[in-house]
Motif scaffolding. Structure first.
Motif, PDB file in Angstrom:
ATOM      1  N   MET A  56     -32.029 -85.178   0.574  1.00 36.52           N
ATOM      2  CA  MET A  56     -32.850 -84.283   0.474  1.00 36.52           C
ATOM      3  C   MET A  56     -32.759 -83.317  -0.500  1.00 36.52           C
ATOM      4  N   PHE A  57     -34.156 -83.026  -0.217  1.00 38.65           N
ATOM      5  CA  PHE A  57     -34.087 -81.457  -2.134  1.00 38.65           C
ATOM      6  C   PHE A  57     -33.940 -82.097  -3.001  1.00 38.65           C
ATOM      7  N   GLY A  58     -33.948 -83.456  -3.866  1.00 34.33           N
ATOM      8  CA  GLY A  58     -33.367 -84.213  -5.029  1.00 34.33           C
ATOM      9  C   GLY A  58     -32.147 -84.116  -4.638  1.00 34.33           C
ATOM     10  N   GLY A  59     -31.835 -84.392  -3.845  1.00 34.27           N
ATOM     11  CA  GLY A  59     -29.728 -84.273  -3.708  1.00 34.27           C
ATOM     12  C   GLY A  59     -28.978 -82.809  -3.088  1.00 34.27           C
ATOM     13  N   ASP A  60     -30.029 -81.721  -3.100  1.00 33.63           N
ATOM     14  CA  ASP A  60     -28.929 -80.603  -2.487  1.00 33.63           C
ATOM     15  C   ASP A  60     -28.393 -80.603  -1.486  1.00 33.63           C
ATOM     16  N   ILE A  61     -29.226 -81.038  -0.733  1.00 32.61           N
ATOM     17  CA  ILE A  61     -28.849 -81.057   0.837  1.00 32.61           C
ATOM     18  C   ILE A  61     -28.527 -83.007   1.060  1.00 32.61           C
ATOM     19  N   GLY A  62     -27.094 -83.205   2.398  1.00 32.09           N
ATOM     20  CA  GLY A  62     -27.283 -84.781   2.352  1.00 32.09           C
ATOM     21  C   GLY A  62     -26.120 -84.734   3.485  1.00 32.09           C
ATOM     22  N   GLY A  63     -25.665 -86.038   4.423  1.00 31.32           N
ATOM     23  CA  GLY A  63     -24.903 -86.181   4.941  1.00 31.32           C
ATOM     24  C   GLY A  63     -25.633 -87.222   5.894  1.00 31.32           C
ATOM     25  N   ARG A  64     -25.470 -87.793   6.827  1.00 28.22           N
ATOM     26  CA  ARG A  64     -26.007 -89.125   8.314  1.00 28.22           C
ATOM     27  C   ARG A  64     -26.060 -88.387   9.000  1.00 28.22           C
ATOM     28  N   ASN A  65     -27.111 -89.513   9.444  1.00 27.60           N
ATOM     29  CA  ASN A  65     -27.512 -90.160  11.049  1.00 27.60           C
ATOM     30  C   ASN A  65     -26.626 -89.788  11.695  1.00 27.60           C
ATOM     31  N   ILE A  66     -26.526 -89.258  13.169  1.00 26.91           N
ATOM     32  CA  ILE A  66     -26.036 -89.377  14.000  1.00 26.91           C
ATOM     33  C   ILE A  66     -27.216 -90.147  15.359  1.00 26.91           C
ATOM     34  N   GLU A  67     -27.963 -89.618  15.301  1.00 26.71           N
ATOM     35  CA  GLU A  67     -29.122 -90.134  16.661  1.00 26.71           C
ATOM     36  C   GLU A  67     -29.947 -90.159  16.504  1.00 26.71           C
ATOM     37  N   LEU A  68     -30.587 -90.641  15.801  1.00 21.89           N
ATOM     38  CA  LEU A  68     -32.189 -90.950  16.400  1.00 21.89           C
ATOM     39  C   LEU A  68     -32.722 -91.968  16.860  1.00 21.89           C
ATOM     40  N   VAL A  69     -33.568 -90.501  18.143  1.00 19.89           N
ATOM     41  CA  VAL A  69     -34.665 -91.443  19.922  1.00 19.89           C
ATOM     42  C   VAL A  69     -36.209 -90.893  18.955  1.00 19.89           C
ATOM     43  N   PRO A  70     -36.776 -92.258  18.635  1.00 24.25           N
ATOM     44  CA  PRO A  70     -37.830 -92.179  18.354  1.00 24.25           C
ATOM     45  C   PRO A  70     -39.216 -91.162  18.581  1.00 24.25           C
ATOM     46  N   GLY A  71     -39.296 -90.370  18.773  1.00 22.45           N
ATOM     47  CA  GLY A  71     -40.407 -89.321  19.270  1.00 22.45           C
ATOM     48  C   GLY A  71     -40.076 -87.923  19.878  1.00 22.45           C
ATOM     49  N   GLU A  72     -38.363 -88.516  20.161  1.00 29.52           N
ATOM     50  CA  GLU A  72     -37.748 -87.685  20.766  1.00 29.52           C
ATOM     51  C   GLU A  72     -36.503 -86.480  20.425  1.00 29.52           C
ATOM     52  N   ARG A  73     -35.656 -86.772  19.445  1.00 34.71           N
ATOM     53  CA  ARG A  73     -34.770 -86.263  19.299  1.00 34.71           C
ATOM     54  C   ARG A  73     -34.420 -86.740  17.301  1.00 34.71           C
ATOM     55  N   VAL A  74     -33.287 -86.007  16.911  1.00 35.91           N
ATOM     56  CA  VAL A  74     -32.953 -86.407  15.511  1.00 35.91           C
ATOM     57  C   VAL A  74     -31.681 -85.298  15.834  1.00 35.91           C
ATOM     58  N   VAL A  75     -30.533 -86.480  15.299  1.00 37.79           N
ATOM     59  CA  VAL A  75     -29.229 -85.479  14.899  1.00 37.79           C
ATOM     60  C   VAL A  75     -28.847 -85.640  13.948  1.00 37.79           C
ATOM     61  N   GLN A  76     -27.678 -84.627  13.446  1.00 34.18           N
ATOM     62  CA  GLN A  76     -27.704 -85.437  11.634  1.00 34.18           C
ATOM     63  C   GLN A  76     -26.269 -84.629  11.369  1.00 34.18           C
ATOM     64  N   ALA A  77     -25.522 -84.982  10.785  1.00 37.54           N
ATOM     65  CA  ALA A  77     -23.944 -84.330  10.191  1.00 37.54           C
ATOM     66  C   ALA A  77     -24.868 -84.126   9.100  1.00 37.54           C
ATOM     67  N   TRP A  78     -24.721 -82.337   8.734  1.00 31.92           N
ATOM     68  CA  TRP A  78     -26.263 -82.248   7.348  1.00 31.92           C
ATOM     69  C   TRP A  78     -25.646 -81.005   6.427  1.00 31.92           C
ATOM     70  N   ARG A  79     -25.577 -81.153   5.562  1.00 35.65           N
ATOM     71  CA  ARG A  79     -24.338 -80.552   4.530  1.00 35.65           C
ATOM     72  C   ARG A  79     -25.632 -80.403   3.759  1.00 35.65           C
ATOM     73  N   SER A  80     -24.846 -78.970   2.827  1.00 35.91           N
ATOM     74  CA  SER A  80     -25.582 -78.503   1.159  1.00 35.91           C
ATOM     75  C   SER A  80     -24.283 -78.277   0.209  1.00 35.91           C
ATOM     76  N   HIS A  81     -24.762 -79.696  -1.017  1.00 33.60           N
ATOM     77  CA  HIS A  81     -23.634 -80.003  -1.763  1.00 33.60           C
ATOM     78  C   HIS A  81     -23.141 -78.571  -2.493  1.00 33.60           C
ATOM     79  N   ALA A  82     -23.400 -76.874  -1.948  1.00 31.80           N
ATOM     80  CA  ALA A  82     -23.282 -75.798  -2.712  1.00 31.80           C
ATOM     81  C   ALA A  82     -22.155 -75.863  -1.970  1.00 31.80           C
ATOM     82  N   TRP A  83     -21.247 -76.678  -0.504  1.00 32.56           N
ATOM     83  CA  TRP A  83     -20.735 -75.966   0.918  1.00 32.56           C
ATOM     84  C   TRP A  83     -19.490 -76.722  -0.108  1.00 32.56           C
ATOM     85  N   PRO A  84     -17.948 -76.170   0.663  1.00 36.67           N
ATOM     86  CA  PRO A  84     -16.870 -76.690  -0.006  1.00 36.67           C
ATOM     87  C   PRO A  84     -16.884 -78.191   0.700  1.00 36.67           C
TER      88      PRO A  84
END
Length: 129
Positions: free
Chosen positions: A47-75
């Motif tokens: 997302m954000f032109g590649g500045d943020i990336g990761g993986r979806n852990i859990e997707l429950v439509p209309g209820e919950r989104v859980v992601q492993a999320w990272r900024s590419h500026a992080w180690p």
């Protein structure tokens, strides 16, 4: 360190979930910055032109989104866990948001960034939907 935020978005839980999980809608929310978001659990996102990336852990439509999320500026290899819990609240959606596991020096930027990059634009985009 953790970030906990609670906001109400003027739209249905299904509409909020769709923005969080749709490449086209997410890109529209961010003013056209590219997004490539898998709609599958375990699928990757960028997302954000590649500045943020990761993986979806859990997707429950209309209820919950859980992601492993990272900024590419992080180690390399540093991921945080983000959870968007969605529930109907009057004519809108109550979003209970939690983020943990990020670098300590990113706390202030992240805490303010969610309002600036997500809650404000999402509210504006979805008003009345």
């Amino acid at each position: 360190m953790t970030i906990h935020q609670e906001v109400t978005i003027p739209a249905s839980p299904a509409a909020v979930f769709e923005v969080l999980t749709s490449s086209d809608k997410f890109a529209a929310m961010t003013g056209g910055r590219s997004a490539d978001i898998s709609t599958e659990e375990g699928g990757a996102f960028s997302m954000f032109g590649g500045d943020i990336g990761g993986r979806n852990i859990e997707l429950v439509p209309g209820e919950r989104v859980v992601q492993a999320w990272r900024s590419h500026a992080w180690p390399k290899g540093t991921y945080s866990l983000v959870c968007f819990a969605l529930s109907k609240s009057g004519d809108g959606t109550r979003v209970v948001f939690d983020q943990s596991g990020y670098p300590e020096d990113a706390h202030e930027m992240l805490a303010g960034g969610w309002q600036m990059m997500y809650w404000g634009p999402m509210s504006e985009m979805l008003a009345g939907k």
